[in-house]
Design a protein around this motif. Structure first.
Motif, PDB file in Angstrom:
ATOM      1  N   VAL A  87      24.204  92.089   1.436  1.00 46.44           N
ATOM      2  CA  VAL A  87      22.830  91.932   1.914  1.00 46.44           C
ATOM      3  C   VAL A  87      22.822  91.315   3.303  1.00 46.44           C
ATOM      4  CG1 VAL A  87      20.651  90.722   1.531  1.00 46.44           C
ATOM      5  CG2 VAL A  87      21.790  91.818  -0.382  1.00 46.44           C
ATOM      6  N   MET A  88      23.584  90.213   3.472  1.00 40.70           N
ATOM      7  CA  MET A  88      23.594  89.558   4.784  1.00 40.70           C
ATOM      8  C   MET A  88      24.252  90.439   5.839  1.00 40.70           C
ATOM      9  SD  MET A  88      21.779  87.017   4.726  1.00 40.70           S
ATOM     10  CE  MET A  88      22.010  86.481   6.412  1.00 40.70           C
TER      11      MET A  88
ATOM     12  N   ILE B 140       8.208  81.487  -6.613  1.00 39.76           N
ATOM     13  CA  ILE B 140       8.357  80.445  -5.595  1.00 39.76           C
ATOM     14  C   ILE B 140       9.428  80.866  -4.591  1.00 39.76           C
ATOM     15  CG2 ILE B 140       9.080  78.049  -5.187  1.00 39.76           C
ATOM     16  CD1 ILE B 140       7.728  77.294  -7.807  1.00 39.76           C
ATOM     17  N   GLY B 141      10.507  81.472  -5.097  1.00 37.56           N
ATOM     18  CA  GLY B 141      11.576  81.942  -4.221  1.00 37.56           C
ATOM     19  C   GLY B 141      11.128  83.098  -3.339  1.00 37.56           C
TER      20      GLY B 141
ATOM     21  N   TYR C  42      16.487  82.507   3.051  1.00 39.10           N
ATOM     22  CA  TYR C  42      15.767  83.210   1.985  1.00 39.10           C
ATOM     23  C   TYR C  42      16.739  83.666   0.900  1.00 39.10           C
ATOM     24  CZ  TYR C  42      13.025  86.873  -0.288  1.00 39.10           C
ATOM     25  OH  TYR C  42      12.393  87.658  -1.214  1.00 39.10           O
ATOM     26  N   VAL C  43      17.838  84.309   1.338  1.00 40.37           N
ATOM     27  CA  VAL C  43      18.820  84.814   0.375  1.00 40.37           C
ATOM     28  C   VAL C  43      19.426  83.648  -0.415  1.00 40.37           C
ATOM     29  CG1 VAL C  43      21.080  85.906   0.221  1.00 40.37           C
ATOM     30  CG2 VAL C  43      19.320  86.902   1.656  1.00 40.37           C
ATOM     31  N   LEU C  44      19.715  82.550   0.277  1.00 38.93           N
ATOM     32  CA  LEU C  44      20.322  81.384  -0.357  1.00 38.93           C
ATOM     33  C   LEU C  44      19.384  80.777  -1.406  1.00 38.93           C
ATOM     34  CD1 LEU C  44      22.919  79.651   0.022  1.00 38.93           C
ATOM     35  CD2 LEU C  44      21.492  78.082   1.322  1.00 38.93           C
TER      36      LEU C  44
ATOM     37  N   ASP D 227      16.818  95.742   0.002  1.00 42.76           N
ATOM     38  CA  ASP D 227      16.909  94.303  -0.306  1.00 42.76           C
ATOM     39  C   ASP D 227      17.103  93.497   0.969  1.00 42.76           C
ATOM     40  OD1 ASP D 227      16.638  94.717  -2.947  1.00 42.76           O
ATOM     41  OD2 ASP D 227      18.748  94.455  -3.477  1.00 42.76           O
ATOM     42  N   SER D 228      17.942  94.017   1.859  1.00 42.93           N
ATOM     43  CA  SER D 228      18.211  93.281   3.094  1.00 42.93           C
ATOM     44  C   SER D 228      16.957  93.196   3.954  1.00 42.93           C
ATOM     45  CB  SER D 228      19.311  93.967   3.904  1.00 42.93           C
ATOM     46  OG  SER D 228      20.375  94.272   3.073  1.00 42.93           O
TER      47      SER D 228
END
Lengths: 313, 294
Positions: free
Chosen positions: A15-16, A243-244, A293-295, B130-131
C-alpha cells in the motif's frame, strides 16, 4: 495470531509503495513541463532549467524513481524549493501543534459522539434519536471553515470567552493552550462527531436487539450497565473502525481549521506550500499523512482481538 | 359480520388518487429538501436573467456596504453585489458537483466491473484503490490542482480521483455477490459473451447503489470545491463559486460576517438537501441497506 499480525504488518508495504509511486508519478505525468509549473508563470528559461536539474528531471524515469526511493528510505524527503531547507526539518518544526490539535479533537469527539450514539440507539425513534441524527446530517453538510467562523463569531467575537486566533504550546502555558485550542478542536470535531455518532447508533441498534441484552435486563442489571458494559463493548469494533477511517477526514479538516484559527501547524505549512507551489513539501505531507493513516488503521485492526476476545485469527 | 366498505369522501378519494404508491411514500423532510434544492438549482441556472448587478462589476466607492437598500446582501471587499455573486456562484459549484459525480461514477463503474469479474485484475486494482484511499481526499485534490492549474475542469478531475476508489469498492462488492447468482451461471452456460454478461446481467445490479453513491459524491464534491477555493487552490476568482466568494471574504469576516455567512448558508442548504435526498433514495431503492443501517 502472531502469523496474522505479521501478515497484516507486511500488507502495509505494498500500500505504501503504491502511494509512493503515485506521488512520484503525479509530478512527472502532470500535463506540461513540471519544472515550468513549479517555477511559476514569470520564470525565465534559466530558472526552469535550474529546477529541472535540482529535481533530477533530466534523468530517465526509472533512474529518477530509484534515486528518489533511495532517499525516501533513508528518511530524506527532499528540500523545499522556496526556503531551501530540508522538508523533514520543516515538518518537524510544525508537527507539534497539529498533533496536539488532533489529539484534543479525537478526545472531544469520542467523549461527545459515543454517548450521543448510545442515547440515540437507546431511545430509538424518539426525539433524542431524531436530534442526534439531524445533528449528524448537519455535521456532514456544513463546510468545516464555515463552522469555524460561526464558532469564532459567537464565542470569540460575540461572547469574548476565547481568543479569536492563535496558538500556544501546552508545555509553556497549558491553560493558554486549552483556551486557544478549544474552538479549533470543536470545529474539527463537528464532522468527526457526526460520523462516529452515526456509526455508534447503527452498531448499538444491532447489539441492543440481541438475546443477551434481554437476559441482562431480565436479571435486573442496571440500565447504565446494560448499555455501556454489555452493549457498547459488543458494538465497539465497528466504532473503532470508523474512528480509524475518519482519520483521513480529520487530516483534511486540520488543513482548513489551522488556517481559519491561524495555528502554525502542518495544515498551515500545506497551505503555504500550495500557494508557493512548493511541490517537495506537498509530496512529503501526502506521504506522511498516508503513512499515519495506514499506521492508525493497522493498530486499530490489531486491537480488535483486545476489544473482542471472540475474534481469533 | 358482513364486511362493509368504508364510505369514501370525494376529497379522500382525490387525495388517495394523487398520492404515490405506498413504497414511494416519504416523510416531509425529503420533500422539503427536494423543493429547496430545486429552488437553488433554478436560481443558479437563471441567475444571469434576474440578478440586479453584474456579479463581476466592481464599484470602488461602494466597498463593503452593509446589507439593505440597493444591495440586498451588501457588497464585498471589491464593491461587487453579494446577492448577485452568491446566486451566480451556485452555477459553477453545482456544475462541479454534478460533473464530479458523473465522472467518478462512470470510471468507478468501469473499474469496479473489471475488478469484480476478473480475479486476476482484482488483487492489483484493489491494492491501488486501497492506496489511493489512504491519502486524505482534500490533500490529494490540493496536490492535483496545484500541479495542473486551477480551472473548472482540473478542479473536477482533482475531486474525482479521490472519489473513484469508493465507487470501485461499491461496484466490486455488488458484482462479487451477483456473479454467484444462478442467472449469471446460466448465461455463462448458454455461451453468452463476457461483455454481454457484464453489461446485461451484472451492471443493472449496480444501478441503485450507484445512484445513491452519486448523490453523496455530488454533495461532497461541492464541499471539497469550497474547501479548495478557501485554501487558495480552487477555481480562479474571475468566476464566482460559493467557495471562492467565502475565500475572498475571509479577511473581512470581522467587518461583515455576511461575506462568509450567505454563501455558506446556500452551500450548506444545498449539500443538506442533496444528502437528505440521497438518504431517501437509498431507503427507497435498497430496502436491504436500510435494514442493515437502521
Amino acid at each position: 495470531m502472531l502469523g496474522y499480525i505479521i501478515r497484516r504488518i507486511l500488507a502495509v508495504i505494498p500500500v505504501m509503495l503504491i502511494v509512493a509511486i503515485f506521488v512520484f508519478l503525479m509530478l512527472r505525468l502532470s500535463p506540461g513541463d513540471p519544472a515550468a509549473i513549479l517555477a511559476g508563470d514569470s520564470a525565465t528559461a534559466a530558472q526552469i532549467e535550474k529546477i529541472r536539474t535540482e529535481l533530477g528531471l533530466n534523468d530517465p524515469l526509472h533512474i529518477q524513481f530509484i534515486t528518489w526511493m533511495g532517499q525516501l528510505l533513508q528518511g530524506d524527503l527532499g528540500t523545499s524549493l522556496i526556503s531551501k531547507t530540508g522538508v523533514v526539518d520543516m515538518i518537524a518544526n510544525r508537527i507539534n501543534p497539529t498533533i496536539n490539535l488532533a489529539l484534543m479533537t479525537i478526545i472531544i469527539s469520542v467523549l461527545l459522539a459515543v454517548p450521543m450514539g448510545v442515547a440515540a440507539a437507546w431511545r430509538h425513534r424518539t426525539w433524542v434519536d431524531y436530534l442526534v441524527m439531524s445533528f449528524s446530517v448537519l455535521g456532514f453538510s456544513i463546510p468545516v471553515f464555515v463552522i469555524g467562523y460561526i464558532f469564532m463569531a459567537i464565542f470569540a467575537l460575540g461572547l469574548g470567552w476565547f481568543p479569536v486566533q492563535g496558538y500556544r504550546a501546552p508545555t509553556e502555558d497549558f491553560f493558554g493552550f486549552l483556551l486557544r485550542a478549544i474552538l479549533p478542536s470543536l470545529t474539527l470535531a463537528t464532522i468527526y462527531v457526526a460520523l462516529i455518532a452515526r456509526m455508534t447508533r447503527a452498531s448499538m441498534l444491532e447489539v441492543l436487539g440481541e438475546d443477551y441484552i434481554r437476559t441482562a435486563r431480565a436479571k435486573g442489571v442496571k440500565e447504565n450497565s446494560v448499555l455501556f458494559r454489555h452493549a457498547l463493548r459488543n458494538a465497539a469494533v465497528p466504532i473503532m473502525t470508523i474512528i480509524g477511517i475518519g482519520f483521513a477526514l480529520l487530516i483534511g479538516g486540520v488543513v482548513v481549521t489551522e488556517s481559519v484559527f491561524n495555528i502554525p501547524g502542518i495544515g498551515r505549512l500545506t497551505v503555504d506550500a500550495i500557494l508557493a507551489r512548493d511541490y517537495p513539501v506537498i509530496q512529503a505531507i501526502i506521504l506522511l499523512t498516508a503513512g499515519i493513516y495506514v499506521l492508525i488503521n493497522l493498530l486499530i485492526d490489531l486491537s480488535y482481538t483486545l476489544l473482542d476476545p471472540r475474534i481469533r485469527y | 359480520m358482513a364486511k362493509t366498505a368504508q364510505p369514501v369522501s370525494a376529497s379522500q378519494w382525490f387525495l388517495g388518487a394523487l398520492s404515490l404508491p405506498r413504497k414511494w411514500r416519504v416523510g416531509p423532510g425529503p420533500i422539503i429538501a427536494a423543493i429547496v434544492l430545486t429552488v437553488i438549482v433554478l436560481s443558479a441556472i437563471f441567475a444571469p436573467y434576474y440578478v440586479p448587478f453584474d456579479p463581476m462589476h466592481m464599484e470602488s466607492t461602494k466597498r463593503l456596504q452593509p446589507p439593505g437598500g440597493e444591495y440586498i446582501l451588501g457588497t464585498d471587499p471589491f464593491g461587487r453585489d453579494m446577492f448577485s455573486r452568491v446566486v451566480t456562484g451556485g452555477r459553477i459549484s453545482l456544475l462541479i458537483g454534478i460533473g464530479a459525480a458523473v465522472i467518478s461514477v462512470f470510471f468507478g463503474l468501469l473499474i469496479g466491473l473489471v475488478a469484480g469479474f476478473f480475479r486476476m485484475a482484482d488483487a492489483i486494482i484493489m491494492r491501488i484503490m486501497d492506496s489511493l484511499m489512504s491519502i486524505p481526499a482534500i490533500l490529494l485534490a490540493i496536490a492535483l490542482v496545484s500541479l495542473s492549474g486551477a480551472s473548472v475542469g482540473s478542479v473536477i478531475i482533482a475531486i474525482t480521483i479521490p472519489e473513484i476508489p469508493r465507487v470501485v469498492r461499491l461496484v466490486r462488492s455488488v458484482v462479487l455477490s451477483a456473479r454467484e447468482e444462478p442467472y449469471v451461471e446460466a448465461a455463462t452456460a448458454l455461451g453468452s459473451s463476457m461483455p454481454k454478461i457484464l453489461t446485461k446481467h451484472l451492471m443493472p445490479n449496480t444501478m441503485a447503489p450507484l445512484i445513491v453513491q452519486g448523490t453523496y459524491i455530488c454533495a461532497s464534491a461541492i464541499l471539497i470545491e469550497a474547501i479548495l477555493s478557501f485554501l487558495g487552490a480552487g477555481v480562479s476568482t474571475e468566476t464566482p463559486t460559493w467557495g471562492n466568494i467565502m475565500a475572498e471574504g475571509r479577511d473581512y469576516f470581522q467587518i461583515n460576517p455576511g461575506l462568509i455567512f450567505w454563501p455558506g448558508l446556500m452551500l450548506s442548504l444545498c449539500i443538506l438537501s442533496i444528502n437528505l435526498i440521497g438518504d431517501t433514495a437509498r431507503d427507497l431503492l435498497d430496502p436491504r441497506l436500510k435494514k442493515r443501517e437502521a
